[in-house]
Design a protein around this motif. Structure first.
Motif, PDB file in Angstrom:
ATOM      1  N   GLN A  26      32.129  38.824  42.993  1.00 52.94           N
ATOM      2  CA  GLN A  26      33.624  38.347  42.772  1.00 52.94           C
ATOM      3  C   GLN A  26      34.614  39.445  43.109  1.00 52.94           C
ATOM      4  OE1 GLN A  26      34.459  35.792  39.605  1.00 52.94           O
ATOM      5  NE2 GLN A  26      36.853  36.382  39.802  1.00 52.94           N
ATOM      6  N   LEU A  27      34.351  40.569  42.374  1.00 53.81           N
ATOM      7  CA  LEU A  27      35.158  41.858  42.684  1.00 53.81           C
ATOM      8  C   LEU A  27      35.090  42.145  44.071  1.00 53.81           C
ATOM      9  CD1 LEU A  27      34.646  43.674  39.254  1.00 53.81           C
ATOM     10  CD2 LEU A  27      36.585  42.545  39.921  1.00 53.81           C
ATOM     11  N   GLN A  29      34.566  40.596  46.738  1.00 51.23           N
ATOM     12  CA  GLN A  29      35.419  39.804  47.353  1.00 51.23           C
ATOM     13  C   GLN A  29      36.649  39.819  47.451  1.00 51.23           C
ATOM     14  OE1 GLN A  29      33.947  37.930  50.019  1.00 51.23           O
ATOM     15  NE2 GLN A  29      35.813  36.381  50.230  1.00 51.23           N
ATOM     16  N   ASP A  30      37.246  40.328  46.025  1.00 52.80           N
ATOM     17  CA  ASP A  30      38.717  40.218  45.979  1.00 52.80           C
ATOM     18  C   ASP A  30      38.980  41.441  46.685  1.00 52.80           C
ATOM     19  OD1 ASP A  30      38.902  38.036  44.328  1.00 52.80           O
ATOM     20  OD2 ASP A  30      38.746  39.456  42.154  1.00 52.80           O
ATOM     21  N   THR A  33      39.197  40.714  50.518  1.00 54.84           N
ATOM     22  CA  THR A  33      40.260  39.868  51.102  1.00 54.84           C
ATOM     23  C   THR A  33      41.761  40.274  50.486  1.00 54.84           C
ATOM     24  OG1 THR A  33      39.676  38.783  48.981  1.00 54.84           O
ATOM     25  CG2 THR A  33      38.834  37.799  51.200  1.00 54.84           C
ATOM     26  N   ARG A  35      42.842  40.745  47.640  1.00 55.62           N
ATOM     27  CA  ARG A  35      43.450  39.962  46.309  1.00 55.62           C
ATOM     28  C   ARG A  35      43.551  41.521  45.299  1.00 55.62           C
ATOM     29  NH1 ARG A  35      40.555  35.452  47.600  1.00 55.62           N
ATOM     30  NH2 ARG A  35      38.647  36.146  46.509  1.00 55.62           N
ATOM     31  N   LEU A  36      42.604  42.390  45.509  1.00 59.90           N
ATOM     32  CA  LEU A  36      42.776  43.582  44.854  1.00 59.90           C
ATOM     33  C   LEU A  36      43.164  44.561  45.970  1.00 59.90           C
ATOM     34  CD1 LEU A  36      39.841  43.785  42.389  1.00 59.90           C
ATOM     35  CD2 LEU A  36      42.426  43.959  41.826  1.00 59.90           C
ATOM     36  N   ARG A  50      39.678  37.928  33.036  1.00 62.56           N
ATOM     37  CA  ARG A  50      40.035  37.001  34.125  1.00 62.56           C
ATOM     38  C   ARG A  50      38.752  36.546  34.471  1.00 62.56           C
ATOM     39  NH1 ARG A  50      41.471  40.107  39.691  1.00 62.56           N
ATOM     40  NH2 ARG A  50      39.297  39.676  40.204  1.00 62.56           N
TER      41      ARG A  50
END
Length: 237
Positions: A26-27, A29-30, A33, A35-36, A50
């Motif tokens: 998840q991290l 991918q963040d 993309t 998101r981070l 989160r």
């Protein structure tokens, strides 16, 4: 409310290796993309809240990302997504070029010739049958280059190449946000494949190097623009 409690219980019951892997993916991918964003700082507690997990699997996931070069940790300021280091990306591209040039040379000289049927089915297709979805073509592009290495039978070379591919993914995927780059990838991959089949060693080395250098230059240009857009959008939210 009962559904939320059940979902939290389900996550709490998840085996820790699976939980760590899920948080890691998840991290990652963040990060990929945006998101981070590069330079973003955060604490283990923030991530734990989160993803609804304890700090232990969060720390394990972050430590794995740190080993892979995606995040850094500081005793005083917590964790940070590593800012883009274009010099390092260029060095990784240079190593990738060396590996792939050695691979296509070997493929042209192999007896019997390499099995490239899977690649031919994907890349030697009529224009109307080409895919247009950026993330899908990006994944196929990764596999094209990895399968060229794997076709040599040198698994150590394949392992090193895969590690470089992972570290470059965050910038390479941005190359596939542009339709013209997607079409160019099909054209260039088809040209490389046909030249390997025809055993034209020097030509395929030239085509491959030009192909990777073009991607390298385009990625840097697009990434700077994308980072500006991502940061601007985040400031408005």
């Amino acid at each position: 409310m009962k559904l939320i409690k059940n979902e939290k219980k389900k996550k709490a019951d998840e085996p820790r290796p699976n939980l760590t892997e899920r948080i890691y993916q998840q991290l990652k991918q963040d990060i990929f993309t945006f998101r981070l964003l590069p330079g973003d700082r955060f604490s283990e507690n923030e991530i734990a809240e989160r993803v609804e997990a304890s700090r232990t699997p969060v720390r394990e996931a972050l430590t794995r990302l740190q080993r892979e070069g995606f995040v850094d940790v500081s005793f005083r300021s917590g964790w940070q997504v590593k800012p883009f280091d274009f010099k390092q990306f260029e060095q990784l591209y240079d190593v990738r070029i060396v590996l792939e040039l050695a691979a296509v040379k070997k493929l042209c000289e192999m007896e019997p010739g390499p099995n490239l049927e899977d690649l031919k089915r994907i890349w030697l297709v009529p224009t109307e049958d080409r895919l247009e979805d950026g993330p899908t073509v990006c994944a196929l592009d990764e596999r094209f280059h990895e399968q060229l290495i794997e076709a040599t039978g040198n698994m150590e070379m394949a392992r090193i190449h895969h590690d470089i591919t992972e570290r470059l993914r965050i910038v390479r995927r941005i190359d596939f946000t542009q339709k013209l780059r997607i079409q160019a990838t099909y054209d260039e991959h088809a040209k490389i494949l046909r030249t390997i089949i025809e055993r034209r060693t020097e030509d395929v080395k030239s085509y491959l190097k030009t192909h990777i250098e073009a991607s390298k230059a385009e990625v840097r240009k697009i990434t700077l623009h994308m980072l500006y857009e991502a940061k601007h959008q985040q400031s408005e939210n």
